[in-house]
Write an enzyme that holds these catalytic residues in place. Structure first.
Site, short mmCIF file in Angstrom:
data_model
loop_
_atom_site.label_atom_id
_atom_site.label_comp_id
_atom_site.label_asym_id
_atom_site.label_seq_id
_atom_site.Cartn_x
_atom_site.Cartn_y
_atom_site.Cartn_z
N HIS A 1 2.20 3.82 6.67
CA HIS A 1 1.69 2.56 5.39
C HIS A 1 0.41 2.20 5.33
CE1 HIS A 1 2.42 -1.22 3.35
NE2 HIS A 1 3.51 -0.42 3.02
N HIS B 1 -6.15 -10.52 -4.38
CA HIS B 1 -6.55 -9.19 -4.12
C HIS B 1 -6.97 -8.38 -5.55
CE1 HIS B 1 -6.97 -6.05 -0.88
NE2 HIS B 1 -7.34 -5.40 -2.02
N GLU C 1 -9.95 -12.92 2.28
CA GLU C 1 -10.19 -11.42 2.41
C GLU C 1 -10.15 -10.81 1.00
OE1 GLU C 1 -6.01 -10.59 4.12
OE2 GLU C 1 -4.93 -11.64 2.11
N ASP D 1 -2.18 -4.98 -3.72
CA ASP D 1 -3.54 -4.66 -3.73
C ASP D 1 -4.01 -3.35 -4.64
OD1 ASP D 1 -3.26 -6.11 -1.50
OD2 ASP D 1 -2.77 -4.56 -0.18
#
Length: 329
Positions: free
Chosen positions: A87, A286, A216, A33
């Site tokens: 995290h 992502h 997403e 990401d």
């Protein structure tokens, strides 16, 4: 010219551009990401990790690890998300002319027990006397059984009036867009919410399940007269079994509707493929987009088939034809 002829002409043009294109810039650093921003000649990369992973580079090729954003988990996040120990997922970085705003996600895996927080800093240079991350806490929270959306994967975008909006989401009923207040730390009042992208979800699934509508990681940019919404379809985080790919749609209005190349709205499952995996890179996705020297770069992670499917940073020049982005392969 007929629609068929247009498609044939465009395909030939894209193939010609792909043949001339420069290769991607895969890195040996392992990240999930990633997002990039430049300050005073140096690039800073933020990624999922303990306390939020940070890297710096002068050339987007050679990366130096920096200290994480958080040395210990934000207390509000520990209290909000059961089992959270630091995290931190899917950061997003932006600059408003005075401060850097770093949005980030905290969540229980596979659940929408999630929240988005924000931290600010005057500079990204750790050697500066002004360098200090100040956490401003929770911006948005999703609650299982109450919300059919998931408060992760944030991205800040400003409209033509410089009003800040936050787009975010993962699975459930898709990507949400909400207008923020001027401090950029909470939804503006009255609240304005929009569903800008979604995929069909099986009706029989309980509200608390992530479900099978695999979408997403939204990211919005403005180019010429259009806003472009990038999202990731399919499945991340499975190494060589990952099926992630990046798709896009565009709209003249920030709040949508975003339409793909074929005229299908993204909130009805539409999305034109920009970048997908191959035999070397599984599950690319992502993404973020950055501009440098008159060029646009797609930034994402992919799983390296030559390194046991480890996630790696990929930076690839993104080109444009007829108002649509694509990544030459």
């Amino acid at each position: 010219m007929s629609r068929l002829n247009i498609l044939i002409f465009t395909s030939l043009l894209l193939l010609s551009c792909m043949a001339m294109a420069q290769p991607a810039m895969p890195s040996q650093i392992s990240v999930h990401d990633p997002v990039l921003i430049k300050e005073k000649g140096k690039w800073y990369l933020f990624a999922t990790g303990m306390g939020i992973s940070v890297w710096s580079s002068a050339d987007m090729k050679n990366w130096k690890p920096e200290k994480p954003v958080f040395s210990e988990p934000p207390q509000w996040a520990v209290q909000t998300i059961p089992g959270y120990r630091g995290h931190t997922w899917a950061p997003d970085i932006s600059f408003d002319g005075k401060n850097y705003f770093l949005y980030y996600s905290v969540s229980a895996f596979g659940k929408n027990t999630s929240a988005i927080g924000v931290a600010v800093n005057k500079t990204l240079d750790p050697s500066s006397a002004d360098f200090k991350w100040i956490d401003k806490g929770k911006v948005i929270q999703s609650v299982p059984g109450r919300d059919m959306w998931n408060a992760i994967d944030p991205n800040l975008i400003r409209d033509d009036n410089s009003q800040p909006w936050l787009v975010f989401g993962s699975f459930w009923n898709g990507m949400k867009l909400v207008r923020l207040n001027n401090d950029q730390d909470a939804p503006a009042i009255p609240e304005q919410w929009f569903t800008v992208a979604a995929r069909q979800r099986s009706y029989y699934l309980p509200d608390t399940a992530a479900g099978d509508a695999a979408i997403e990681a939204p990211f919005i940019i403005k180019r010429d007269n259009y806003y472009y919404l990038f999202v990731s379809f399919d499945y991340c985080c499975r190494g060589e079994r990952s099926t992630y790919k990046i798709v896009v749609g565009r709209s003249e209005k920030l709040e949508g509707p975003y339409m793909d190349w074929d005229g299908l709205a993204m909130n009805l499952g539409g999305g034109t493929t920009v970048f997908e995996g191959n035999r070397q890179w599984y599950g690319v996705g992502h993404n973020a987009v950055v501009s440098e020297g008159g060029k646009d770069y797609l930034v994402c992670h992919g799983y390296d088939a030559n390194d046991n499917g480890r996630p790696k940073l990929i930076i690839h020049e993104m080109q444009w034809r007829n108002g649509w982005p694509f990544v030459p392969r």
